[in-house]
Design a protein around this motif. Sequence first.
Motif, PDB file in Angstrom:
ATOM      1  N   GLU A   1      51.275  11.790 -14.832  1.00 39.25           N
ATOM      2  CA  GLU A   1      50.294  10.854 -15.382  1.00 39.25           C
ATOM      3  C   GLU A   1      50.949   9.504 -15.681  1.00 39.25           C
ATOM      4  O   GLU A   1      50.357   8.451 -15.426  1.00 39.25           O
ATOM      5  N   ASP A   2      52.160   9.533 -16.190  1.00 41.35           N
ATOM      6  CA  ASP A   2      52.875   8.277 -16.429  1.00 41.35           C
ATOM      7  C   ASP A   2      53.178   7.561 -15.121  1.00 41.35           C
ATOM      8  O   ASP A   2      53.137   6.328 -15.041  1.00 41.35           O
ATOM      9  N   PHE A   3      53.478   8.353 -14.080  1.00 33.96           N
ATOM     10  CA  PHE A   3      53.779   7.740 -12.787  1.00 33.96           C
ATOM     11  C   PHE A   3      52.546   7.079 -12.185  1.00 33.96           C
ATOM     12  O   PHE A   3      52.638   6.029 -11.540  1.00 33.96           O
ATOM     13  N   SER A   4      51.369   7.690 -12.374  1.00 35.26           N
ATOM     14  CA  SER A   4      50.149   7.127 -11.799  1.00 35.26           C
ATOM     15  C   SER A   4      49.684   5.874 -12.522  1.00 35.26           C
ATOM     16  O   SER A   4      48.915   5.084 -11.976  1.00 35.26           O
ATOM     17  N   LYS A   5      50.125   5.660 -13.769  1.00 33.80           N
ATOM     18  CA  LYS A   5      49.693   4.493 -14.519  1.00 33.80           C
ATOM     19  C   LYS A   5      50.287   3.199 -13.996  1.00 33.80           C
ATOM     20  O   LYS A   5      49.878   2.116 -14.411  1.00 33.80           O
ATOM     21  N   ARG A   6      51.263   3.308 -13.092  1.00 37.55           N
ATOM     22  CA  ARG A   6      51.847   2.079 -12.565  1.00 37.55           C
ATOM     23  C   ARG A   6      50.819   1.298 -11.747  1.00 37.55           C
ATOM     24  O   ARG A   6      50.982   0.090 -11.525  1.00 37.55           O
ATOM     25  N   ARG A   7      49.770   2.020 -11.253  1.00 38.65           N
ATOM     26  CA  ARG A   7      48.738   1.334 -10.478  1.00 38.65           C
ATOM     27  C   ARG A   7      47.842   0.472 -11.352  1.00 38.65           C
ATOM     28  O   ARG A   7      47.112  -0.367 -10.837  1.00 38.65           O
ATOM     29  N   GLN A   8      47.842   0.727 -12.638  1.00 40.92           N
ATOM     30  CA  GLN A   8      47.027  -0.073 -13.545  1.00 40.92           C
ATOM     31  C   GLN A   8      47.750  -1.382 -13.832  1.00 40.92           C
ATOM     32  O   GLN A   8      48.446  -1.547 -14.828  1.00 40.92           O
ATOM     33  N   VAL A   9      47.599  -2.279 -12.917  1.00 42.41           N
ATOM     34  CA  VAL A   9      48.292  -3.560 -13.021  1.00 42.41           C
ATOM     35  C   VAL A   9      47.676  -4.377 -14.151  1.00 42.41           C
ATOM     36  O   VAL A   9      46.454  -4.404 -14.332  1.00 42.41           O
ATOM     37  N   ARG A  10      48.531  -5.018 -14.886  1.00 40.97           N
ATOM     38  CA  ARG A  10      48.060  -5.863 -15.981  1.00 40.97           C
ATOM     39  C   ARG A  10      47.249  -7.017 -15.413  1.00 40.97           C
ATOM     40  O   ARG A  10      47.708  -7.720 -14.498  1.00 40.97           O
ATOM     41  N   PRO A  11      46.022  -7.219 -15.896  1.00 39.65           N
ATOM     42  CA  PRO A  11      45.209  -8.314 -15.343  1.00 39.65           C
ATOM     43  C   PRO A  11      45.841  -9.661 -15.624  1.00 39.65           C
ATOM     44  O   PRO A  11      46.547  -9.865 -16.618  1.00 39.65           O
ATOM     45  N   ALA A  12      45.568 -10.563 -14.712  1.00 38.89           N
ATOM     46  CA  ALA A  12      46.118 -11.909 -14.870  1.00 38.89           C
ATOM     47  C   ALA A  12      45.452 -12.623 -16.040  1.00 38.89           C
ATOM     48  O   ALA A  12      44.328 -12.298 -16.439  1.00 38.89           O
ATOM     49  N   ASP A  13      46.153 -13.553 -16.582  1.00 47.06           N
ATOM     50  CA  ASP A  13      45.605 -14.326 -17.695  1.00 47.06           C
ATOM     51  C   ASP A  13      44.377 -15.106 -17.226  1.00 47.06           C
ATOM     52  O   ASP A  13      44.392 -15.706 -16.134  1.00 47.06           O
ATOM     53  N   PRO A  14      43.289 -15.088 -18.000  1.00 42.66           N
ATOM     54  CA  PRO A  14      42.081 -15.807 -17.572  1.00 42.66           C
ATOM     55  C   PRO A  14      42.317 -17.309 -17.503  1.00 42.66           C
ATOM     56  O   PRO A  14      43.050 -17.893 -18.314  1.00 42.66           O
ATOM     57  N   VAL A  15      41.692 -17.904 -16.503  1.00 44.90           N
ATOM     58  CA  VAL A  15      41.801 -19.344 -16.290  1.00 44.90           C
ATOM     59  C   VAL A  15      40.397 -19.923 -16.307  1.00 44.90           C
ATOM     60  O   VAL A  15      39.452 -19.334 -15.756  1.00 44.90           O
ATOM     61  N   ALA A  16      40.239 -21.047 -16.922  1.00 44.23           N
ATOM     62  CA  ALA A  16      38.928 -21.682 -17.038  1.00 44.23           C
ATOM     63  C   ALA A  16      38.400 -22.064 -15.657  1.00 44.23           C
ATOM     64  O   ALA A  16      39.131 -22.614 -14.825  1.00 44.23           O
ATOM     65  N   THR A  17      37.123 -21.760 -15.403  1.00 42.89           N
ATOM     66  CA  THR A  17      36.460 -22.126 -14.151  1.00 42.89           C
ATOM     67  C   THR A  17      35.219 -22.963 -14.391  1.00 42.89           C
ATOM     68  O   THR A  17      34.470 -23.233 -13.437  1.00 42.89           O
ATOM     69  N   MET A  18      34.955 -23.360 -15.618  1.00 45.13           N
ATOM     70  CA  MET A  18      33.765 -24.136 -15.953  1.00 45.13           C
ATOM     71  C   MET A  18      34.157 -25.307 -16.854  1.00 45.13           C
ATOM     72  O   MET A  18      35.096 -25.200 -17.661  1.00 45.13           O
ATOM     73  N   GLY A  19      33.430 -26.415 -16.732  1.00 46.87           N
ATOM     74  CA  GLY A  19      33.593 -27.556 -17.622  1.00 46.87           C
ATOM     75  C   GLY A  19      34.837 -28.373 -17.345  1.00 46.87           C
ATOM     76  O   GLY A  19      35.452 -28.324 -16.260  1.00 46.87           O
ATOM     77  N   VAL A  20      35.231 -29.135 -18.364  1.00 45.19           N
ATOM     78  CA  VAL A  20      36.382 -30.025 -18.253  1.00 45.19           C
ATOM     79  C   VAL A  20      37.661 -29.237 -18.059  1.00 45.19           C
ATOM     80  O   VAL A  20      38.589 -29.674 -17.353  1.00 45.19           O
ATOM     81  N   ARG A  21      37.768 -28.061 -18.635  1.00 45.82           N
ATOM     82  CA  ARG A  21      38.970 -27.242 -18.484  1.00 45.82           C
ATOM     83  C   ARG A  21      39.198 -26.863 -17.025  1.00 45.82           C
ATOM     84  O   ARG A  21      40.346 -26.813 -16.560  1.00 45.82           O
ATOM     85  N   ALA A  22      38.125 -26.590 -16.316  1.00 43.62           N
ATOM     86  CA  ALA A  22      38.270 -26.262 -14.896  1.00 43.62           C
ATOM     87  C   ALA A  22      38.769 -27.467 -14.102  1.00 43.62           C
ATOM     88  O   ALA A  22      39.577 -27.318 -13.165  1.00 43.62           O
ATOM     89  N   VAL A  23      38.330 -28.664 -14.449  1.00 43.19           N
ATOM     90  CA  VAL A  23      38.802 -29.866 -13.752  1.00 43.19           C
ATOM     91  C   VAL A  23      40.293 -30.066 -13.984  1.00 43.19           C
ATOM     92  O   VAL A  23      41.057 -30.410 -13.058  1.00 43.19           O
TER      93      VAL A  23
END
Length: 512
Positions: A210-232
């Motif tokens: 079970e510990d070996f199979s958890k390696r597939r659970q990749v840590r999600p990437a940090d969210p990046v803004a896709t809307m508004g001034v932050r996206a620009v």
Amino acid sequence: MPRPPAAPPRQSPPAAPPRQSPPPPAPPRQLRQPAESATVGPAPQAGGTGEDGPAGGAARPGSESPWAYPPQRPAGAAAPTHDEGATATPPIPAPPQPHSGVPQPGPGQAGQAGQSFDPAIPGQAGPTPIPPPPDLTQFSNLPPQVPQQAAPPGPFPPSPGWYPPPWQQGPPGVPPGQPYQEAEGVTQVPTTGYPDASWTPESTAVPTAEDFSKRRQVRPADPVATMGVRAVVNKMGLLRLSPGRHEQELKRDIEMVRRNFGGLRQVTVVNPKGGAGKTVAILLLAMTFGQKRGGYVLAWDNNETQGTLGMRAQQDFHSRTVRDMLRDLGQFQGAHGRVGDLSQYVRSQGEGMFDVLASDESATGGEMLTAAAFAEIREVVSRFYKLIFVDTGNNVRAQNWQASMDATDQLVVTMSARNDSAETAARMLDHLEQSGRQRLVRQAVTVVSMPPSRKEIDLPAIQEHFAARTRAVLLAPYERLIDTGEPIRYGGLSSATRDAWLKIAAAVAEGL
């Protein structure tokens, strides 16, 4: 002194026939093992009949052993010799004797050295008795029998006479493989494998599959803004900004709408007051779930007579309604019917990613729908859709209205921001609670459609009343496209309207 009378003369016994000298000793006979096919029995003897039984070729009674009656020679008969031309008697096989080196006399041989046994001569010693068969087990190489012990645990059965190795044996008196108690009070069980002297138990936990199979659970990437001034700013590559609060709320709402509900779910929109926004709520909820979740969404107009859902939805290549489907339900009964067959009764909404099952559009149509008709139609459409939104009429006493309440998983109460619409909805909730549907009322979601102007409306009182009776109270902004009465297209809605109905859809999904 007179002499005693003389004893009578002793009469001599009758003269015995002259004893002939014994024949010369025959060469030593070799023991032969009789053939397996030969019949074991007494050999025929030459001469007359003996005392104990026939001595000639006559068969002895029964199937007795040849050692039961030793062959005897009649009195006065001389042993035949080869010189006299007598037929030689075939030798009788002797029983196997232990290899002691002492010859044993056989039948017809002298009981003593140089003598033959003759029953007619008194005082003569008889033949040496035949000893019983010896115990041959003393010459066997088999090991002594050992008591059977319980087989130790293992994947293979033990061999006969198997003893567990020392490291698998417990204390004296404890069967192998059985738990035993040590002085410390800990129950020990002997191991069943071979010990490894170089191995020592580790103090840390050993990783598992079970510990070996958890390696597939990749840590999600940090969210990046896709809307508004932050996206620009992110597109310029100078910085990588995280999403703002508004964007984070939208993503959480989308995840709530897309989650798995674990089966078919029905959402029912109710308000006995006409113009309370039931049809608009059905269309916008189905559009939102269809856009964010995918297909398998149906909007069903369960009006007992004439409804308006088919008029506000996009038109299709046909104009069939629920009554046409009710008439042709025979082709969907049992294992018959496919999703392609159902497409001739529902209307696809294109970019909305959902279908519409319209009610009767004729004001002078047939009779009102019954509870049985509702159950039959729902049984068919439940095979092809995961989420069903049901629009209801204005008659709470109608059978199909009551049947839809019984099949509801999530109740949505709609109203306009007006006192008459809100009061009608409040009385309907009283009716549901009095009929034993308190759970539906407590878990319901209230949607208040806002007019173009907030003048002369008592919005705080409406929100306070329904917040105390239902799970959530949400506001739907005014949309000019909706107010025109034309068919609604998802792409024609404003971003504020789409965001508001996404939040309403997330509140509905939370109750599913």
